[in-house]
Design a protein around this motif. Structure first.
Motif, PDB file in Angstrom:
ATOM      1  N   GLN A  13     -19.290 -57.043 -46.378  1.00  0.00           N
ATOM      2  CA  GLN A  13     -18.714 -56.950 -47.258  1.00  0.00           C
ATOM      3  C   GLN A  13     -19.526 -57.162 -47.999  1.00  0.00           C
ATOM      4  OE1 GLN A  13     -15.912 -59.295 -47.609  1.00  0.00           O
ATOM      5  NE2 GLN A  13     -14.376 -57.801 -46.077  1.00  0.00           N
ATOM      6  N   GLU A  14     -20.146 -56.367 -49.731  1.00  0.00           N
ATOM      7  CA  GLU A  14     -21.213 -57.231 -49.885  1.00  0.00           C
ATOM      8  C   GLU A  14     -21.048 -58.323 -50.583  1.00  0.00           C
ATOM      9  OE1 GLU A  14     -22.619 -53.033 -52.054  1.00  0.00           O
ATOM     10  OE2 GLU A  14     -21.338 -54.203 -52.837  1.00  0.00           O
ATOM     11  N   ASP A  15     -21.705 -59.321 -51.439  1.00  0.00           N
ATOM     12  CA  ASP A  15     -21.891 -60.630 -52.101  1.00  0.00           C
ATOM     13  C   ASP A  15     -23.299 -60.349 -52.826  1.00  0.00           C
ATOM     14  OD1 ASP A  15     -21.725 -63.244 -52.260  1.00  0.00           O
ATOM     15  OD2 ASP A  15     -22.976 -63.729 -50.825  1.00  0.00           O
ATOM     16  N   LEU A  16     -22.343 -60.214 -53.654  1.00  0.00           N
ATOM     17  CA  LEU A  16     -23.142 -59.954 -55.047  1.00  0.00           C
ATOM     18  C   LEU A  16     -23.479 -61.184 -55.743  1.00  0.00           C
ATOM     19  CD1 LEU A  16     -20.605 -58.270 -57.851  1.00  0.00           C
ATOM     20  CD2 LEU A  16     -22.931 -57.321 -56.574  1.00  0.00           C
ATOM     21  N   GLY A  17     -23.519 -62.195 -55.049  1.00  0.00           N
ATOM     22  CA  GLY A  17     -23.725 -63.978 -55.612  1.00  0.00           C
ATOM     23  C   GLY A  17     -23.589 -64.378 -56.957  1.00  0.00           C
ATOM     24  N   PHE A  18     -23.311 -63.812 -57.733  1.00  0.00           N
ATOM     25  CA  PHE A  18     -22.745 -63.782 -58.679  1.00  0.00           C
ATOM     26  C   PHE A  18     -21.085 -63.843 -59.137  1.00  0.00           C
ATOM     27  CE2 PHE A  18     -24.678 -59.460 -59.609  1.00  0.00           C
ATOM     28  CZ  PHE A  18     -23.636 -59.109 -59.977  1.00  0.00           C
ATOM     29  N   ARG A  41     -24.250 -39.944 -63.188  1.00  0.00           N
ATOM     30  CA  ARG A  41     -25.300 -40.959 -64.111  1.00  0.00           C
ATOM     31  C   ARG A  41     -24.503 -42.380 -64.465  1.00  0.00           C
ATOM     32  NH1 ARG A  41     -25.865 -36.869 -68.627  1.00  0.00           N
ATOM     33  NH2 ARG A  41     -25.524 -37.679 -70.461  1.00  0.00           N
ATOM     34  N   ASP A  42     -23.364 -42.254 -65.141  1.00  0.00           N
ATOM     35  CA  ASP A  42     -22.822 -43.998 -65.600  1.00  0.00           C
ATOM     36  C   ASP A  42     -22.623 -44.322 -64.524  1.00  0.00           C
ATOM     37  OD1 ASP A  42     -23.340 -43.279 -68.134  1.00  0.00           O
ATOM     38  OD2 ASP A  42     -22.142 -42.052 -68.288  1.00  0.00           O
ATOM     39  N   VAL A  43     -21.504 -44.237 -63.078  1.00  0.00           N
ATOM     40  CA  VAL A  43     -22.129 -45.024 -61.943  1.00  0.00           C
ATOM     41  C   VAL A  43     -22.715 -45.059 -61.794  1.00  0.00           C
ATOM     42  CG1 VAL A  43     -19.999 -44.875 -59.862  1.00  0.00           C
ATOM     43  CG2 VAL A  43     -19.625 -43.544 -62.276  1.00  0.00           C
ATOM     44  N   SER A  44     -22.817 -46.567 -60.853  1.00  0.00           N
ATOM     45  CA  SER A  44     -23.989 -47.735 -60.354  1.00  0.00           C
ATOM     46  C   SER A  44     -23.315 -48.784 -59.286  1.00  0.00           C
ATOM     47  CB  SER A  44     -24.584 -48.159 -60.849  1.00  0.00           C
ATOM     48  OG  SER A  44     -24.423 -49.032 -61.979  1.00  0.00           O
ATOM     49  N   TYR A  45     -24.324 -48.371 -58.218  1.00  0.00           N
ATOM     50  CA  TYR A  45     -23.315 -49.763 -56.988  1.00  0.00           C
ATOM     51  C   TYR A  45     -24.728 -50.264 -56.720  1.00  0.00           C
ATOM     52  CZ  TYR A  45     -25.156 -45.142 -55.430  1.00  0.00           C
ATOM     53  OH  TYR A  45     -25.794 -43.883 -55.640  1.00  0.00           O
ATOM     54  N   ALA A  46     -24.945 -51.657 -55.816  1.00  0.00           N
ATOM     55  CA  ALA A  46     -26.476 -52.691 -55.598  1.00  0.00           C
ATOM     56  C   ALA A  46     -27.164 -51.432 -54.673  1.00  0.00           C
ATOM     57  CB  ALA A  46     -25.300 -53.792 -55.432  1.00  0.00           C
ATOM     58  N   GLY A  47     -26.266 -51.244 -53.230  1.00  0.00           N
ATOM     59  CA  GLY A  47     -26.672 -50.382 -52.545  1.00  0.00           C
ATOM     60  C   GLY A  47     -25.806 -49.365 -51.573  1.00  0.00           C
ATOM     61  N   THR A  85     -29.307 -51.943 -58.399  1.00  0.00           N
ATOM     62  CA  THR A  85     -29.346 -51.378 -57.172  1.00  0.00           C
ATOM     63  C   THR A  85     -29.640 -52.724 -56.679  1.00  0.00           C
ATOM     64  OG1 THR A  85     -29.777 -49.083 -57.501  1.00  0.00           O
ATOM     65  CG2 THR A  85     -30.895 -50.016 -55.961  1.00  0.00           C
ATOM     66  N   GLY A  86     -29.718 -52.444 -55.525  1.00  0.00           N
ATOM     67  CA  GLY A  86     -30.250 -54.004 -55.392  1.00  0.00           C
ATOM     68  C   GLY A  86     -29.781 -55.150 -56.043  1.00  0.00           C
ATOM     69  N   ALA A  87     -28.848 -55.213 -56.317  1.00  0.00           N
ATOM     70  CA  ALA A  87     -28.268 -56.679 -57.268  1.00  0.00           C
ATOM     71  C   ALA A  87     -27.384 -56.998 -56.934  1.00  0.00           C
ATOM     72  CB  ALA A  87     -27.956 -56.341 -58.575  1.00  0.00           C
ATOM     73  N   LEU A  88     -27.168 -57.837 -55.504  1.00  0.00           N
ATOM     74  CA  LEU A  88     -26.629 -58.629 -54.746  1.00  0.00           C
ATOM     75  C   LEU A  88     -27.729 -59.341 -54.126  1.00  0.00           C
ATOM     76  CD1 LEU A  88     -25.547 -56.468 -51.819  1.00  0.00           C
ATOM     77  CD2 LEU A  88     -27.609 -55.609 -52.796  1.00  0.00           C
ATOM     78  N   LEU A  96     -26.446 -61.596 -43.365  1.00  0.00           N
ATOM     79  CA  LEU A  96     -27.582 -61.333 -44.052  1.00  0.00           C
ATOM     80  C   LEU A  96     -27.976 -61.328 -45.402  1.00  0.00           C
ATOM     81  CD1 LEU A  96     -28.162 -58.804 -41.314  1.00  0.00           C
ATOM     82  CD2 LEU A  96     -28.884 -61.266 -41.381  1.00  0.00           C
ATOM     83  N   PRO A  97     -29.338 -61.900 -46.041  1.00  0.00           N
ATOM     84  CA  PRO A  97     -30.095 -61.430 -47.491  1.00  0.00           C
ATOM     85  C   PRO A  97     -29.972 -59.746 -47.322  1.00  0.00           C
ATOM     86  CG  PRO A  97     -30.765 -62.978 -45.991  1.00  0.00           C
ATOM     87  CD  PRO A  97     -30.501 -62.519 -45.216  1.00  0.00           C
ATOM     88  N   SER A  98     -30.188 -59.902 -48.911  1.00  0.00           N
ATOM     89  CA  SER A  98     -29.605 -58.970 -49.407  1.00  0.00           C
ATOM     90  C   SER A  98     -31.033 -57.967 -48.902  1.00  0.00           C
ATOM     91  CB  SER A  98     -30.624 -58.310 -50.998  1.00  0.00           C
ATOM     92  OG  SER A  98     -30.219 -57.312 -51.597  1.00  0.00           O
ATOM     93  N   GLY A  99     -31.021 -56.711 -48.061  1.00  0.00           N
ATOM     94  CA  GLY A  99     -32.349 -56.021 -47.752  1.00  0.00           C
ATOM     95  C   GLY A  99     -32.823 -55.942 -46.429  1.00  0.00           C
TER      96      GLY A  99
END
Length: 355
Positions: A49-54, A90-96, A142-145, A340-343
């Protein structure tokens, strides 16, 4: 198998072949595990489960979806969401990217300015459930979590005691390796990067980025693996580049006095290894010389990364999982929960537990 592995293309016949092999036999911190075991036998054995952090703002031109997907590919789902919403992919994005073989929860953002929000309760795709729909004023990049919560079940364990002992050890930390899925089968993605650096044109931006990341990650893992072998994993050298755990800024150690060692022991600061790119190493003196020596033979990868615009950065040597706990479901099955932290890669922890 991860999505990265699935999408790593084979080199076409007739292309230049890489000059060397890139083995993935990085050293273990606590010794090679004696117990065997398996994971990802079922999708529910690998929950992320992702944690955006915001917090999302609730208004703006981006519609954000909290999506649970089971056995589905992130990129394919992004295209399906775009089609449903009547917008460009291209208008759909995700953190990873998230593993296909798993029960994964992640955020997607769809840029839909000045339009009524589509009724996503009508969206249908096998194994996909949309749990939340909320607008936001920025796209999810990308990477924004902040990180990811994991719940992983290991099955068919052959030595329960060995795994229990290993679980106590990994709470102190494991090598912060990039996972093998980044490198592709047999290190293929690093070989492809080497071939790209010798002149092969890669038009696909995704593949090009994947190869660059693989080459950079491989050099990092080599330094970490060498420090384990040389028993320098927890012991700093003069000039070692350390990072503040709280804010990720880094600086070279000017001394090895007791106060400096205390800061390392308390995890106020941590040792790092290079993420290669253009410019001078930020380590100095003994540590700089060590890193240069350990990466001899990879000058083509170093030059290629610098030429492609990557900059010198750092990454912690040690990965310390937060909130790590375990519970045995039976004598051969254990469920492990951690953050775990992102990355950072869950496989870097799992490889220290089972073969």
């Amino acid at each position: 198998m991860s999505e990265i592995e699935q999408q790593a293309p084979a080199l076409p016949e007739g292309d230049a072949q890489p000059k060397q092999a890139f083995p993935l036999d990085f050293n273990f911190l606590y010794g090679k595990p004696t117990s065997k075991g398996v994971y990802k036998q079922r999708c529910e054995d690998f929950i992320v489960q992702e944690d955006l952090g915001f917090e999302l703002t609730g208004e703006g031109e981006h519609v954000c979806l909290w999506v649970q997907k089971i056995g589905e590919n992130t990129q394919y789902l992004a295209r399906q969401l775009a089609k449903f919403a009547g917008i460009q992919a291209r208008d759909v994005s995700y953190a990873g990217l998230k593993d296909r073989q798993g029960d994964t929860w992640q955020w997607f953002s769809l840029q839909i300015p000045g339009k009524i929000t589509p009724d996503f309760s009508l969206f249908e795709s096998p194994g996909v459930t949309i749990h939340k729909v909320i607008r936001h004023n920025k796209k999810i990049k990308t990477g924004a979590l902040a990180g990811n919560y994991f719940s992983i079940t290991l099955r068919d364990i052959t030595d329960k005691q060995a795994v229990e002992e290993a679980l106590l050890k990994v709470k102190k930390g494991v090598p912060n390796y990039f996972g093998e899925q980044r490198f592709g089968h047999g290190g293929h993605n690093v070989s492809a990067a080497q071939t790209m650096f010798t002149g092969r044109k890669i038009k696909d931006r995704f593949k090009r980025g994947m190869y660059l990341s693989a080459a950079r990650s491989y050099l990092f893992n080599q330094v970490v693996s060498a420090r384990i072998s040389d028993e320098l994993y927890l012991n700093p050298m003069l000039g070692d580049c350390v990072q503040f755990v709280s804010n990720r800024s880094f600086f070279p150690l000017p001394d090895l006095e007791a106060s400096t060692l205390d800061r390392l022991a308390s995890r106020e600061i941590c040792l790092t290894a290079p993420l290669w790119g253009a410019g001078e190493l930020t380590s100095e003196q003994d540590a700089k010389h060590y890193e240069q020596e350990k990466l001899k033979g990879y000058e083509d990868l170093q030059a290629g990364l610098a030429k492609n615009g990557l900059k010198q950065q750092r990454r912690p040597l040690l990965l310390v999982a937060d909130k790590l706990s375990s519970r045995w479901l039976d004598e051969q099955t254990v469920c492990i929960d951690f953050y775990l932290p992102s990355g950072c890669y869950a496989t870097s922890l799992l490889r220290e537990l089972i073969q």
